[in-house]
Design an enzyme around this catalytic site. Structure first.
Site, PDB file in Angstrom:
ATOM      1  N   SER A  35       0.802  -1.233   0.000  1.00  0.00           N
ATOM      2  CA  SER A  35       0.000   0.000   0.000  1.00  0.00           C
ATOM      3  C   SER A  35       0.829   1.274   0.000  1.00  0.00           C
ATOM      4  O   SER A  35       0.250   2.370  -0.134  1.00  0.00           O
ATOM      5  CB  SER A  35      -0.951   0.003   1.198  1.00  0.00           C
ATOM      6  OG  SER A  35      -2.029  -0.878   0.975  1.00  0.00           O
ATOM      7  N   GLY A  71       4.561   8.979   6.433  1.00  0.00           N
ATOM      8  CA  GLY A  71       4.924   7.617   6.066  1.00  0.00           C
ATOM      9  C   GLY A  71       3.748   6.818   5.570  1.00  0.00           C
ATOM     10  O   GLY A  71       2.634   7.324   5.411  1.00  0.00           O
ATOM     11  N   HIS A  72       4.044   5.559   5.318  1.00  0.00           N
ATOM     12  CA  HIS A  72       3.015   4.611   4.892  1.00  0.00           C
ATOM     13  C   HIS A  72       3.581   3.218   5.111  1.00  0.00           C
ATOM     14  O   HIS A  72       4.786   3.002   5.035  1.00  0.00           O
ATOM     15  CB  HIS A  72       2.664   4.801   3.416  1.00  0.00           C
ATOM     16  CG  HIS A  72       1.222   4.533   3.097  1.00  0.00           C
ATOM     17  ND1 HIS A  72       0.637   3.294   3.266  1.00  0.00           N
ATOM     18  CD2 HIS A  72       0.240   5.343   2.635  1.00  0.00           C
ATOM     19  CE1 HIS A  72      -0.636   3.358   2.907  1.00  0.00           C
ATOM     20  NE2 HIS A  72      -0.912   4.599   2.534  1.00  0.00           N
ATOM     21  N   ASP A  73       2.693   2.275   5.407  1.00  0.00           N
ATOM     22  CA  ASP A  73       3.056   0.863   5.467  1.00  0.00           C
ATOM     23  C   ASP A  73       2.348   0.141   4.333  1.00  0.00           C
ATOM     24  O   ASP A  73       1.401   0.664   3.733  1.00  0.00           O
ATOM     25  CB  ASP A  73       2.653   0.247   6.805  1.00  0.00           C
ATOM     26  CG  ASP A  73       3.423   0.833   7.965  1.00  0.00           C
ATOM     27  OD1 ASP A  73       4.574   1.245   7.764  1.00  0.00           O
ATOM     28  OD2 ASP A  73       2.868   0.889   9.084  1.00  0.00           O
ATOM     29  N   GLY A  74       2.790  -1.078   4.057  1.00  0.00           N
ATOM     30  CA  GLY A  74       2.151  -1.856   3.008  1.00  0.00           C
ATOM     31  C   GLY A  74       2.307  -3.340   3.258  1.00  0.00           C
ATOM     32  O   GLY A  74       3.277  -3.775   3.902  1.00  0.00           O
ATOM     33  N   GLY A 115       2.408 -12.365   2.123  1.00  0.00           N
ATOM     34  CA  GLY A 115       3.729 -12.766   2.599  1.00  0.00           C
ATOM     35  C   GLY A 115       4.805 -11.713   2.532  1.00  0.00           C
ATOM     36  O   GLY A 115       5.975 -12.011   2.783  1.00  0.00           O
TER      37      GLY A 115
END
Length: 445
Positions: free
Chosen positions: A66, A290-293, A297
């Protein structure tokens, strides 16, 4: 756990620390890249694929999940800068066929306040019309709240934004991504699909130490982060362009606009706001974006501290990324940029009382059902059952909820060293909460 008191830009020390933490937390493979002004440090550890034994290197590609939403948002802001789009015009003004429950603006889609069900994972094929086909299906999505009223993470909203890019650029989304972002950044290893990824040293997702059966999600969700893959250093180049401004990518004013708060996050144990494509967590010592994704897995993290010129990108392909992030990324940002994250929430002692009837019930989204019930001792429990496309990833799981404050709860038992938070949210029409907010609005049925 904090980083050892050595220079985090020392590649040997960074590689040793990354390897140590990866082994400790069962990470199959990982790559990290750090920017501090003009200085860069990179390291990698572990394997890309346990079946082949191929080692991860700093030239290896991992999926960014993401975090690709920040790339989609950048494509949108480019169109705004060209005068071809306005943040406060409706998506329907560009896509008159869009059948969402209510008119929704570009700004609301970027900030995840569209007010409609956002997890619409339908495989519409691998053709250039995959995104267009998914957008056509949104006529059936439920309305959750008035547009602009409540933040609720929305993948489908970014699919709509990707379709707007296609219509205004006159090319498929991934072509626009390559022409207007990947090429101007000079990235030679980025892949927008599996056909491109196979030409590089590319990580495979893992679960329980074994490769997962699919490499990416469906093409219809590419603007939300289905398959974009790159090196950690490539993600760092994107971050630098946002921190410094890049005439070939985005002017400084537009980059700053993306980092302006648009909506406050609900009380989910992580105070902060959401901007135009970026999460803006409330840290001590400076402004962080920021961003995480995550994809099957694989997991990714990107953090920027623009005023300090510091950014960190961390990419993994198996194991639990949360303690790795907390044990490496957070201390690096503290050391190089002087910013400190808030303490993660944990159950208070002694336990706070719980009004069980207030919260008990069934809360549902298209991909998850949450059954909330009390026991004889007055404790609150939730049974989480994946639905639809998510059902293939596991069955029901049961957790105890401990009240943190107000209508916010945390899981009583830590998962990956953290206690995830959820919040019960009302709509002003009654005393009992209407939603269970888990990052998404789950409607009480």
């Amino acid at each position: 756990m904090t980083i050892e008191p050595r220079d985090p830009l020392d590649p040997d020390a960074l590689r040793a620390r990354l390897g140590e933490l990866a082994r400790q937390h069962g990470i199959t493979g990982a790559a990290i890249a750090i920017a501090a002004g003009d200085e860069t440090a990179e390291a990698a550890t572990g394997l890309l694929n346990t079946r082949t034994g191929r080692p991860a290197t700093t030239d290896s590609l991992f999926q960014i999940g993401s975090i690709a939403k920040a790339w989609t948002a950048t494509l949108i802001l480019q169109l705004v800068g060209e005068g071809r789009l306005d943040l406060d015009q409706t998506a329907q003004s560009v896509l008159p066929e869009l059948g969402l429950p209510e008119p929704v603006t570009i700004r609301q889609l970027l900030a995840h306040t569209g007010g409609f069900e956002g997890d619409v994972f339908v495989d519409t094929g691998r053709g250039d019309d995959a995104i267009e086909k998914l957008v056509a299906l949104l006529k059936d999505v439920p309305r959750l709240s008035p547009p602009g009223a409540v933040w609720s993470y929305n993948n489908a909203g970014y699919v709509v934004l990707g379709r707007i890019v296609e219509v205004l650029r006159g090319v498929p989304y991934n072509t626009a991504l390559r022409t207007h972002l990947i090429a101007p950044l000079g990235l030679t290893h980025a892949a927008t699909c599996a056909d491109e990824a196979i030409l590089h040293d590319t990580a495979v997702g893992h679960a329980d130490g074994e490769p997962v059966p699919v490499w990416s999600l469906m093409r219809s969700n590419d603007p939300a982060g289905a398959s974009l893959a790159m090196r950690a250093g490539d993600l760092l180049a994107f971050a630098r362009a946002h921190m410094r401004g890049d005439p070939a990518l985005l002017p400084v004013s537009s980059a700053r606009l993306m980092r302006e708060p648009q909506v406050a996050l609900p009380d989910l144990g992580r105070p902060g706001h959401w901007g135009l494509g970026w999460e803006l967590p409330r840290w001590t010592g400076g402004t962080v974006a920021g961003h995480d994704g995550s994809t099957p897995g694989q997991a990714a993290t990107l953090r920027l501290v623009p005023d300090a010129g510091v950014a960190v990108a961390l990419l993994t392909n198996g194991g639990d990324p949360d303690p790795l992030r907390a044990g490496l990324v957070d201390p690096i940002l503290r050391r190089l940029a002087g910013v400190v994250p808030p303490e993660p929430p944990s159950p208070p002692a002694p336990p706070l009382p719980i009004d069980v009837p207030r919260y008990a019930g069934r809360y549902v989204s298209d991909v998850m059902a949450w059954e909330v019930a009390g026991d004889e001792a007055g404790r609150l429990w939730v049974t989480v059952t994946p639905l639809g496309v998510m059902a293939e990833h596991g069955g029901p799981r049961r957790f105890e909820l401990a009240r943190l404050r107000g209508d916010t709860f945390v899981f009583a038992e830590a998962r990956g060293g953290v206690h995830p938070a959820v919040a019960f949210v009302g709509d002003g029409d009654g005393d009992r909460p209407r939603f269970l907010h888990t990052g998404r609005l789950n409607v009480r049925t």
